[in-house]
Scaffold this motif. Sequence first.
Motif, PDB file in Angstrom:
ATOM      1  N   THR A   1       5.673   3.594 -31.488  1.00  0.00           N
ATOM      2  CA  THR A   1       5.539   4.438 -30.427  1.00  0.00           C
ATOM      3  C   THR A   1       6.265   5.986 -30.795  1.00  0.00           C
ATOM      4  O   THR A   1       7.053   6.030 -31.731  1.00  0.00           O
ATOM      5  N   PHE A   2       5.473   7.118 -30.098  1.00  0.00           N
ATOM      6  CA  PHE A   2       6.153   8.071 -30.350  1.00  0.00           C
ATOM      7  C   PHE A   2       5.816   9.094 -29.045  1.00  0.00           C
ATOM      8  O   PHE A   2       5.102   8.723 -28.272  1.00  0.00           O
ATOM      9  N   ASP A   3       6.606  10.397 -29.045  1.00  0.00           N
ATOM     10  CA  ASP A   3       6.256  11.328 -28.040  1.00  0.00           C
ATOM     11  C   ASP A   3       5.118  12.110 -27.983  1.00  0.00           C
ATOM     12  O   ASP A   3       4.709  12.632 -29.049  1.00  0.00           O
ATOM     13  N   ALA A   4       4.223  12.239 -26.989  1.00  0.00           N
ATOM     14  CA  ALA A   4       2.780  13.114 -27.125  1.00  0.00           C
ATOM     15  C   ALA A   4       2.838  13.563 -25.553  1.00  0.00           C
ATOM     16  O   ALA A   4       3.278  13.191 -24.715  1.00  0.00           O
ATOM     17  N   TYR A   5       2.366  14.859 -25.452  1.00  0.00           N
ATOM     18  CA  TYR A   5       2.034  15.620 -24.265  1.00  0.00           C
ATOM     19  C   TYR A   5       0.642  15.160 -23.939  1.00  0.00           C
ATOM     20  O   TYR A   5      -0.355  15.241 -24.752  1.00  0.00           O
TER      21      TYR A   5
ATOM     22  N   SER B   1      -3.344  16.377 -14.514  1.00  0.00           N
ATOM     23  CA  SER B   1      -2.107  16.719 -14.812  1.00  0.00           C
ATOM     24  C   SER B   1      -1.651  16.335 -16.122  1.00  0.00           C
ATOM     25  O   SER B   1      -2.269  15.618 -16.794  1.00  0.00           O
ATOM     26  N   GLY B   2      -0.483  16.664 -16.489  1.00  0.00           N
ATOM     27  CA  GLY B   2       0.003  16.626 -17.899  1.00  0.00           C
ATOM     28  C   GLY B   2       1.450  16.548 -17.969  1.00  0.00           C
ATOM     29  O   GLY B   2       2.173  16.943 -17.176  1.00  0.00           O
ATOM     30  N   GLY B   3       1.936  15.794 -19.016  1.00  0.00           N
ATOM     31  CA  GLY B   3       3.416  15.709 -19.290  1.00  0.00           C
ATOM     32  C   GLY B   3       3.693  14.678 -20.552  1.00  0.00           C
ATOM     33  O   GLY B   3       2.856  14.304 -21.130  1.00  0.00           O
ATOM     34  N   TRP B   4       4.896  14.821 -20.992  1.00  0.00           N
ATOM     35  CA  TRP B   4       5.423  13.994 -21.892  1.00  0.00           C
ATOM     36  C   TRP B   4       5.593  12.388 -21.748  1.00  0.00           C
ATOM     37  O   TRP B   4       6.059  12.217 -20.661  1.00  0.00           O
ATOM     38  N   THR B   5       5.046  11.809 -22.566  1.00  0.00           N
ATOM     39  CA  THR B   5       5.120  10.348 -22.643  1.00  0.00           C
ATOM     40  C   THR B   5       5.000   9.773 -23.778  1.00  0.00           C
ATOM     41  O   THR B   5       5.228  10.223 -24.773  1.00  0.00           O
ATOM     42  N   GLN B   6       5.260   8.265 -23.723  1.00  0.00           N
ATOM     43  CA  GLN B   6       5.148   7.651 -25.121  1.00  0.00           C
ATOM     44  C   GLN B   6       4.004   7.057 -25.310  1.00  0.00           C
ATOM     45  O   GLN B   6       3.319   6.381 -24.209  1.00  0.00           O
ATOM     46  N   VAL B   7       3.509   7.041 -26.382  1.00  0.00           N
ATOM     47  CA  VAL B   7       2.192   6.514 -26.718  1.00  0.00           C
ATOM     48  C   VAL B   7       2.199   5.941 -27.968  1.00  0.00           C
ATOM     49  O   VAL B   7       3.501   5.983 -28.623  1.00  0.00           O
ATOM     50  N   SER B   8       1.365   5.132 -28.478  1.00  0.00           N
ATOM     51  CA  SER B   8       1.440   4.328 -29.755  1.00  0.00           C
ATOM     52  C   SER B   8       0.515   4.596 -30.894  1.00  0.00           C
ATOM     53  O   SER B   8      -0.483   5.440 -30.360  1.00  0.00           O
ATOM     54  N   THR B   9       0.857   4.494 -31.952  1.00  0.00           N
ATOM     55  CA  THR B   9       0.019   5.056 -33.157  1.00  0.00           C
ATOM     56  C   THR B   9      -1.447   4.025 -33.058  1.00  0.00           C
ATOM     57  O   THR B   9      -2.465   4.387 -33.387  1.00  0.00           O
TER      58      THR B   9
END
Length: 331
Positions: A4-8, A20-28
Amino acid sequence: MSETFDAYVITRDEETKQQSGGWTQVSTDDLPEGDVTIRVRHTTMNYKDALAITGKSPVVRRFPMVPGIDIAGEVVASDSPDYAVGDEVIMNGWGVGEVHWGGYATYARMKSDWLLKKPAGLSAAECMAIGTGGYTAALCVQRLLDAGLTPESGTVLVTGASGGVGSFAISLLSSMGFTVAASTGRAEEEPYLRGLGASEIVDRNTLSGKGRPLDKELYAGAVDSVGSTTLANVLSQVKYDGTVAACGLAQGFDLPATVMPFILRGVTLAGVDSVMAPKARREAAYALLDKHLDRAKLAEITQEADIRNVDQLAADLIDGKVRGRLVFAVS
């Protein structure tokens, strides 16, 4: 192995069509298809990125979307024979940030055909300071050179001079010995433009209104990012056998011109596309930048910003409150 890592991430409510947009955690595991995975080290903010984040224009065509159309980083996984783990790469265009996840994230996955190895003479941060604007300017200048223009040919006009493409075009052309006229509607930018190498300032209003089908021969060539009536007037003022490299439509996508410059003066209108340009053309553009771009001038127009502030920076960019290039270090 999944990580997992940070992405906008930009999302859209399909009922209200509001995004809408924002920073969240996503997975490879969430990354789109591609044969090369990149650890993003630097990215930047272009006008198109700002439009995507603010929703001022329907730039994003697939949701959810990670913006960031320019990327510099290192390869961490590759199924391509052209790239090995540890290679430093850059990427511009190809619909990234619109239909394919971009660089506002710790990792990105791309098709190897979209990538270039980072030029040895440019740092990753410098490549992002150049960004799509500088790369597009280099493509335009290359078209003029291919058409046979030399410093001895005469003055080259650059429209939209205060913008990204215009600024880099002025800097490149002046460093190569060309005399450059810069067209702008912002008189307060004259010191900035002369600092980049412009020797003449042209009031944008003299080009933006209806002009003559064929005017005085003033310029050996031009780089135009404005389009519409401005481009029509530029064509009417280009000297015999001159060339105009057109890459934008800031004023509009119409072209209220006549054939007279083409059939009476042999003027060439050369279209320049940066999004789908083939690799050989991209490599030539970056070689031109590596050889001729003044690093001191690049540093003067570059500021490092915090990628966590992209929402505010996007709004400021749309409002014209940001000049020069924003570079984000992605950590």
